[in-house]
Design a protein around this motif. Structure first.
Motif, PDB file in Angstrom:
ATOM      1  N   SER A  11      47.586  31.454  72.639  1.00  0.00           N
ATOM      2  CA  SER A  11      47.269  32.715  73.313  1.00  0.00           C
ATOM      3  C   SER A  11      48.538  33.344  73.861  1.00  0.00           C
ATOM      4  O   SER A  11      49.500  32.652  74.196  1.00  0.00           O
ATOM      5  CB  SER A  11      46.271  32.476  74.443  1.00  0.00           C
ATOM      6  OG  SER A  11      46.799  31.532  75.373  1.00  0.00           O
ATOM      7  N   ALA A  18      43.650  34.466  69.195  1.00  0.00           N
ATOM      8  CA  ALA A  18      43.096  35.209  68.060  1.00  0.00           C
ATOM      9  C   ALA A  18      42.121  34.358  67.264  1.00  0.00           C
ATOM     10  O   ALA A  18      41.185  34.886  66.657  1.00  0.00           O
ATOM     11  CB  ALA A  18      44.224  35.707  67.158  1.00  0.00           C
ATOM     12  N   GLY A  39      40.797  42.277  62.801  1.00  0.00           N
ATOM     13  CA  GLY A  39      41.056  41.674  64.103  1.00  0.00           C
ATOM     14  C   GLY A  39      40.182  40.488  64.427  1.00  0.00           C
ATOM     15  O   GLY A  39      40.257  39.952  65.539  1.00  0.00           O
ATOM     16  N   ALA A  40      39.354  40.054  63.478  1.00  0.00           N
ATOM     17  CA  ALA A  40      38.476  38.911  63.737  1.00  0.00           C
ATOM     18  C   ALA A  40      39.207  37.582  63.682  1.00  0.00           C
ATOM     19  O   ALA A  40      38.667  36.568  64.137  1.00  0.00           O
ATOM     20  CB  ALA A  40      37.318  38.901  62.740  1.00  0.00           C
ATOM     21  N   GLU A 202      33.965  36.160  64.150  1.00  0.00           N
ATOM     22  CA  GLU A 202      33.819  37.323  65.017  1.00  0.00           C
ATOM     23  C   GLU A 202      34.599  37.059  66.292  1.00  0.00           C
ATOM     24  O   GLU A 202      34.337  36.088  67.006  1.00  0.00           O
ATOM     25  CB  GLU A 202      32.349  37.583  65.331  1.00  0.00           C
ATOM     26  CG  GLU A 202      32.119  38.835  66.174  1.00  0.00           C
ATOM     27  CD  GLU A 202      30.647  39.112  66.380  1.00  0.00           C
ATOM     28  OE1 GLU A 202      30.304  39.753  67.379  1.00  0.00           O
ATOM     29  OE2 GLU A 202      29.844  38.663  65.535  1.00  0.00           O
ATOM     30  N   GLN A 203      35.603  37.897  66.557  1.00  0.00           N
ATOM     31  CA  GLN A 203      36.460  37.769  67.727  1.00  0.00           C
ATOM     32  C   GLN A 203      37.074  36.383  67.817  1.00  0.00           C
ATOM     33  O   GLN A 203      37.159  35.776  68.884  1.00  0.00           O
ATOM     34  CB  GLN A 203      35.684  38.094  69.000  1.00  0.00           C
ATOM     35  CG  GLN A 203      35.175  39.526  69.044  1.00  0.00           C
ATOM     36  CD  GLN A 203      34.405  39.836  70.314  1.00  0.00           C
ATOM     37  OE1 GLN A 203      34.190  38.958  71.145  1.00  0.00           O
ATOM     38  NE2 GLN A 203      33.999  41.087  70.458  1.00  0.00           N
ATOM     39  N   GLY A 204      37.508  35.876  66.664  1.00  0.00           N
ATOM     40  CA  GLY A 204      38.199  34.598  66.625  1.00  0.00           C
ATOM     41  C   GLY A 204      37.322  33.373  66.650  1.00  0.00           C
ATOM     42  O   GLY A 204      37.843  32.253  66.643  1.00  0.00           O
ATOM     43  N   ARG A 205      36.017  33.536  66.684  1.00  0.00           N
ATOM     44  CA  ARG A 205      35.107  32.393  66.731  1.00  0.00           C
ATOM     45  C   ARG A 205      34.224  32.345  65.490  1.00  0.00           C
ATOM     46  O   ARG A 205      33.911  33.370  64.906  1.00  0.00           O
ATOM     47  CB  ARG A 205      34.214  32.451  67.978  1.00  0.00           C
ATOM     48  CG  ARG A 205      34.957  32.138  69.273  1.00  0.00           C
ATOM     49  CD  ARG A 205      34.019  32.187  70.465  1.00  0.00           C
ATOM     50  NE  ARG A 205      34.667  31.760  71.684  1.00  0.00           N
ATOM     51  CZ  ARG A 205      34.698  30.505  72.118  1.00  0.00           C
ATOM     52  NH1 ARG A 205      34.100  29.562  71.407  1.00  0.00           N
ATOM     53  NH2 ARG A 205      35.302  30.193  73.236  1.00  0.00           N
ATOM     54  N   GLY A 293      30.549  42.016  64.005  1.00  0.00           N
ATOM     55  CA  GLY A 293      30.738  42.926  65.118  1.00  0.00           C
ATOM     56  C   GLY A 293      29.471  43.579  65.592  1.00  0.00           C
ATOM     57  O   GLY A 293      29.474  44.308  66.577  1.00  0.00           O
ATOM     58  N   SER A 379      26.762  40.517  73.061  1.00  0.00           N
ATOM     59  CA  SER A 379      26.961  41.474  74.124  1.00  0.00           C
ATOM     60  C   SER A 379      25.629  41.825  74.744  1.00  0.00           C
ATOM     61  O   SER A 379      24.598  41.900  74.093  1.00  0.00           O
ATOM     62  CB  SER A 379      27.641  42.732  73.562  1.00  0.00           C
ATOM     63  OG  SER A 379      26.846  43.287  72.555  1.00  0.00           O
TER      64      SER A 379
END
Length: 663
Positions: A11, A18, A39-40, A202-205, A293, A379
């Protein structure tokens, strides 16, 4: 196969990593897609797997980590971005050069050209290739050493539909022959069409790890899940009303009393069932994301899923997938109850998260659906899972091992590689021709002015210039030897640099030395011939002490070429290499002259004789003469400064090489 465990990037400041604890498998004989939006973390995951970026985790390629593989290029073919070849090099010349680097026969270049369909373009320059042709060349470079595994980062980006179809056909053919294929993409439909297995980030996971057919059924399109004892009748009514209203609705019988309705809503299906008196046991929206996303389910749909206990649909893996219609009507539905094994997939309303793997037992405490690494948090209000697995919290396992960035291996045939690299473009030939023309014109002008010693006249070296044109040209050729490697890193395309290895350095020094000797000889010969043609025989006579002068001349040109090679290798720039060549007479020579000023108390006269007495050897073929000539060359200010500069640059190169290996 590829096995990735606990991939986690470092990080930066207060930002999350990431890639965070990503584990998956890509089996041999299958095409695996790593799906995610921009960016995933797809590219970061590949860089961690290939040890191109520092982080934590472990990746096995057929049971071995990358740094334990003797020849990684023969095991793993990599395509990361565009092909970084010199734009003036031909397609065939580029592949022949890489053949020497990979240690394979040169005929392999023609074989892969035929496989990827570039035979007709083999003489085209790399700078003239279109995007599609560049992708074909990149795939040819990856296939050149005949690797078992292919790792490609978004290979179909910017390609037309026809070119993408061809590319994925090539990947499918490689997997059919028993190879492993892993590619990244941001298009869900592309992943469903081209892959056998889809891993979604998704978002690094990791949010899904499932077969392509299951991915297409549960995540690619939204649908309405219906469970009724009158499934056949309701399906007929829904299809009839869709035809009447001219709406695009697809009704798929999943087996038993279950229907999947695509292109409709819960309200429409419920009204149809109510009007015709059909009993419905389940009516729920199962929202599949149209790509990574997508947010969580609406609250109403989430409640419907919670009340009905939605299951996970599994399509037959051998059914064809097309753009408009995904799956078929013969797919099987399996319901997961609360006692389902944690090693199976757990269904969520908007995503499918894998459970524990046998190959990842040491991280099993983090893989369950009740831990952060087992499921990604949506979310807003999180959609509850239809499966509840209670577990006793276990102690956290140790962190995965760190990933160290290692330099690329040197070419397996460095001398052959360097010869093909230098001869594959016209820069060296153009530079040599410019040097010969400039040197001949300078010699004619110096002879016209007069008052120039014969040795300087033949070398075309005015007193006002720090170096003659031949020495500057040799230095430029030496600087280009390493400068082009860093500018167009074809040798280590995935790493964006070139390895500092002694084998590669030795090959470059040998090739540049031979080139410099030829250039020095041709320069003197051309100058003498031009002077003879213009002014006659008297002005072109050979000096009496030609041997010592010739040794000094060849030593100067070769030394400048080596200085360019070493400086460009240390500073990673052609400009820095040429600047180091010019700095020798401008900066180093005055310092050496200043250090040697003043009367000398003792001299080294008789050095060859004393060496013979110490070594108890008789110098063959007049060796004292050669040794004395070499000592006189080094004793000169220019020779001493050049020797000092070469020693310093060589030490700097060795230190940087050792430092990179230690890192």
């Amino acid at each position: 196969m590829i096995q990735a465990f606990g991939l986690t990037s470092n990080s930066r400041k207060d930002l999350p990593p990431a890639v965070d604890d990503v584990s998956f498998e890509a089996r041999a004989g299958r095409v695996t897609a790593l799906l995610g939006a921009t960016g995933a973390g797809k590219t970061t995951a590949l860089r961690l797997m290939l040890e191109l970026q520092q982080g934590r985790g472990l990746t096995y390629f057929r049971g071995r980590p990358l740094h334990r593989i003797a020849h990684p290029s023969r095991e793993i073919g990599v395509l990361m971005g565009d092909v970084p070849g010199h734009p003036a090099r031909t397609v065939r010349g580029h592949l022949r050069m890489l053949c020497a680097a990979a240690g394979v026969a040169v005929r392999r270049a023609d074989e892969v050209l035929e496989v990827v369909g570039l035979v007709s373009l083999r003489d085209e320059r790399l700078g003239t290739l279109s995007r599609g042709m560049d992708r074909r060349l990149g795939l040819a470079c990856a296939l050149l050493p005949d690797p078992h595994t292919l790792v490609l980062d978004d290979p179909a980006e910017g390609l037309s539909a026809r070119e993408s179809h061809w590319l994925h056909g090539m990947l499918r053919a490689h997997a059919t022959q028993g190879g492993t294929v892993l590619f990244t993409t941001s298009e869900p439909k592309e992943a469903a069409r081209a892959a056998d297995h889809v891993v979604t980030l998704e978002q690094g996971r990791l949010v899904a790890d499932q077969p392509a057919a299951e991915f297409a059924r549960t995540r690619l399109r939204p649908r309405v899940a219906v469970r009724t004892p009158h499934a056949v009748r309701l399906a007929t009514l829904l299809a009839k009303e869709a035809r009447t209203a001219r709406r695009s609705v697809e009704v798929v019988r999943e087996g038993g009393n279950r229907l999947s309705v695509y292109g409709s809503t819960c309200a429409d299906v419920g009204e149809t069932a109510f009007r015709h008196g059909i009993l419905v046991h389940q009516l729920a929206d199962e929202i599949g994301d149209m790509g990574p996303g997508t947010g969580s389910l609406p609250s109403a749909a989430a409640e419907a899923v919670k009340g009905a206990g939605a299951g996970v649909t599994e399509a037959q893996p051998d059914e064809p997938l097309h753009d408009g219609v995904v799956g078929s009507a013969t797919e099987v539905s399996q319901k997961r109850d609360g006692s389902a094994s944690p090693s199976r997939s757990h269904a969520h309303a908007d995503r499918t998260v894998p459970g524990d793997r046998k190959a990842h037992d040491d991280q099993g405490a983090q893989d369950g659906p009740d831990t952060p690494s087992g499921a990604a948090a949506g979310s807003g209000d999180t959609a509850p899972s239809p499966v509840t697995v209670s577990r006793t919290p276990a102690p956290l396992p140790p962190l995965p091992p760190p990933i160290s960035v290692r330099s690329a291996p040197s070419p397996l045939r460095p001398l052959r590689y360097e010869l093909r690299r230098a001869a594959g473009i016209g820069t060296g030939f153009l530079t040599s021709a410019a040097v010969l023309v400039t040197s001949a014109l300078t010699a004619v002008l110096l002879a016209r002015v007069g008052h120039t010693p014969q040795a300087r006249l033949l070398a075309a070296w005015p007193r006002e210039l720090p170096l003659p044109p031949a020495a500057l040209g040799a230095g430029l050729l030496g600087a280009l030897a390493f400068g082009d490697e860093f500018r167009h890193p074809a040798l280590a395309a995935d790493r964006g640099t070139v390895p500092r290895r002694l084998g590669l350095l030795t090959a470059k020094l040998v090739v540049t030395a031979v080139t410099a000797l030829m250039l020095a000889f041709l320069t003197v010969g051309c100058d003498a011939e031009v002077l003879y043609l213009v002014y006659g025989r008297d002005i072109a006579e050979v000096p009496a002490d030609w041997f010592s002068l010739g040794a000094s001349w060849f030593g100067l040109v070769v030394g400048c070429a080596w200085a360019g090679v070493l400086a460009a290798g240390v500073f990673r720039s052609t400009t820095a290499g040429l600047a180091a060549v010019v700095a020798v007479p401008v900066v180093v020579v005055p310092l050496v002259q200043k250090a040697l000023e003043g009367a000398s108390v003792r001299t080294a006269a008789g050095l060859p004789g004393r060496l013979r007495e110490v070594l108890l050897l008789q110098w063959p073929f007049g060796g004292e003469r050669y040794l004395a000539g070499a000592v006189r060359v080094i004793a000169q200010p220019v020779g001493g400064a050049l020797a000092l500069s070469l020693s310093g640059l060589l030490c700097a190169y060795l230190l940087t090489a050792l430092r990179s290996r230690v890192r």
